[in-house]
Design an enzyme around this catalytic site. Structure first.
Site, PDB file in Angstrom:
ATOM      1  N   HIS A 127      -3.511  -5.702   0.951  1.00  8.93           N
ATOM      2  CA  HIS A 127      -2.867  -5.915   2.256  1.00  8.93           C
ATOM      3  C   HIS A 127      -2.813  -7.389   2.650  1.00  8.93           C
ATOM      4  O   HIS A 127      -3.670  -7.847   3.402  1.00  8.93           O
ATOM      5  CB  HIS A 127      -3.656  -5.164   3.333  1.00  8.93           C
ATOM      6  CG  HIS A 127      -3.479  -3.685   3.300  1.00  8.93           C
ATOM      7  ND1 HIS A 127      -2.435  -3.057   3.938  1.00  8.93           N
ATOM      8  CD2 HIS A 127      -4.181  -2.713   2.704  1.00  8.93           C
ATOM      9  CE1 HIS A 127      -2.524  -1.741   3.746  1.00  8.93           C
ATOM     10  NE2 HIS A 127      -3.572  -1.516   2.984  1.00  8.93           N
ATOM     11  N   GLU A 141      -0.970  -8.722   4.822  1.00 14.02           N
ATOM     12  CA  GLU A 141      -0.741  -8.872   6.268  1.00 14.02           C
ATOM     13  C   GLU A 141      -2.035  -8.848   7.069  1.00 14.02           C
ATOM     14  O   GLU A 141      -2.046  -9.206   8.235  1.00 14.02           O
ATOM     15  CB  GLU A 141       0.233  -7.781   6.755  1.00 14.02           C
ATOM     16  CG  GLU A 141      -0.358  -6.403   7.013  1.00 14.02           C
ATOM     17  CD  GLU A 141      -0.654  -5.587   5.750  1.00 14.02           C
ATOM     18  OE1 GLU A 141      -0.565  -6.162   4.651  1.00 14.02           O
ATOM     19  OE2 GLU A 141      -0.980  -4.396   5.875  1.00 14.02           O
ATOM     20  N   CYS A 190       0.835  -1.200   0.000  1.00 16.57           N
ATOM     21  CA  CYS A 190       0.000   0.000   0.000  1.00 16.57           C
ATOM     22  C   CYS A 190       0.876   1.260   0.000  1.00 16.57           C
ATOM     23  O   CYS A 190       1.555   1.528  -0.959  1.00 16.57           O
ATOM     24  CB  CYS A 190      -0.977  -0.051   1.177  1.00 16.57           C
ATOM     25  SG  CYS A 190      -2.355   1.070   1.002  1.00 16.57           S
TER      26      CYS A 190
END
Lengths: 239, 82
Positions: free
Chosen positions: A206, A208, A89
């Site tokens: 994302h 994660e 990002c």
């Protein structure tokens, strides 16, 4: 046993740094350190993570000021030595601003901040970031950004495509590339790219945030498992 | 001392959705004669330089290194003696 050491860079305004740290430290079981952006030392990490957020308040352009943080000199050096760097990002935006990845990330076509789950197709599973996926595999990963519209000139775009540098593309759940599945207007539905050498990845979604089945999905874990495999040569025994 | 007024805009080849949205708003206000709206940023600064050429050189360098991302943006500048 050889362990991979991950370093999560913290800029003023980073807000996905703890998620990234949690993913690699507690879920992946690797060593992890936070690296304050003013530091000039990467503490011998194998992988540098530039996390999501709004570093320097996105002033001027997203990532434009962070790229001049002292630690970025070391990150560039690390990448030039063949070390692994992943920008997620805002991290992707910093990588394009710093010249480690080609292109730029423009305002979303809709002019709106987009925060939702999207489907990605793994385009190249031979990179250090995607080896634990199959090529063509469709995964669901959230995006959350206002400036994720990947742009580059036509020549660079052809080069990226021809070199197999596209790691992920926005698609429908069935893997079809459509305009409707493109959340931000990115050229060729590009969601993530690697550099020519294959040791730097930038992606807007994302991974994660989706590393634990308990929290809904572990579709993003493969990115970190792939890195672990690339560093230690070991197949992860997770998931 | 000089004053620099720098304008940074998306390159003409890049769609500017913000400019388009404003253009539509203007049209709906009956400004039928207005078109080609583009949005940019304006940066003002003082430049301490001995002469115009030196001021110009430093402004261009600042634009190249930081103020404009030339993958997507063009810059123009004006210099006034302050």
């Amino acid at each position: 046993m050889a362990k991979a050491k991950f370093g999560v860079v913290v800029f003023p305004g980073s807000n996905c740094d703890h998620d990234a740290y949690h993913a690699v430290k507690h879920v992946l079981g690797s060593q992890a350190e936070f690296l304050w952006h003013k530091e000039g030392d990467l503490q011998d990490v194998d992988v540098v993570i530039l996390p999501g957020g709004f570093s320097y308040g996105d002033y001027l352009r997203c990532g434009a000021i962070s790229r001049f943080s002292p630690i970025m000199k070391e990150v560039v050096r690390h990448a030039e030595r063949g070390g692994h760097v992943i920008g997620i990002c805002n991290g992707f935006q910093i990588l394009t601003e710093s010249g480690l990845l080609p292109g730029a990330l423009l305002r979303n076509r809709s002019l709106k901040f987009v925060c939702r789950q999207v489907h990605l197709r793994v385009e190249n599973s031979s990179t250090a970031f995607t080896s634990q996926y199959a090529s063509g595999q469709v995964i669901a990963i959230p995006v959350a950004h206002g400036e994720g519209n990947f742009y580059t000139d036509q020549d660079t775009l052809s080069e990226i495509e021809d070199n197999g540098q596209v790691a992920f593309r926005y698609v429908e759940a069935d893997g079809a590339v459509t305009d409707a599945s493109n959340p931000n207007g990115s050229l060729n539905n590009i969601a993530g790219i690697v550099n020519k050498q294959g040791n730097v990845l930038g992606m807007m979604p994302h991974p994660e945030r989706v590393v634990e089945q308990l929290l809904g999905s572990a579709d993003g874990l493969g990115v970190f498992e792939s890195l672990l495999h690339a560093i230690t040569g070991k197949q992860p025994i997770l998931s | 001392m000089f004053k620099a007024i720098i304008t940074v805009k998306l390159r003409p080849s890049i769609l500017d959705p913000e400019g388009k949205a404003i253009e539509h708003a203007l049209q709906s206000l009956d400004f039928k004669t207005l078109s080609g709206v583009r949005i940019g940023k304006l940066v003002e600064m003082q430049v301490d330089a001995a002469d115009r050429a030196a001021a110009e050189a430093v402004v261009i360098e600042a634009c190249r290194q930081l103020l404009a991302n030339q993958v997507m943006e063009d810059y123009t500048y004006e210099l006034h003696e302050a």
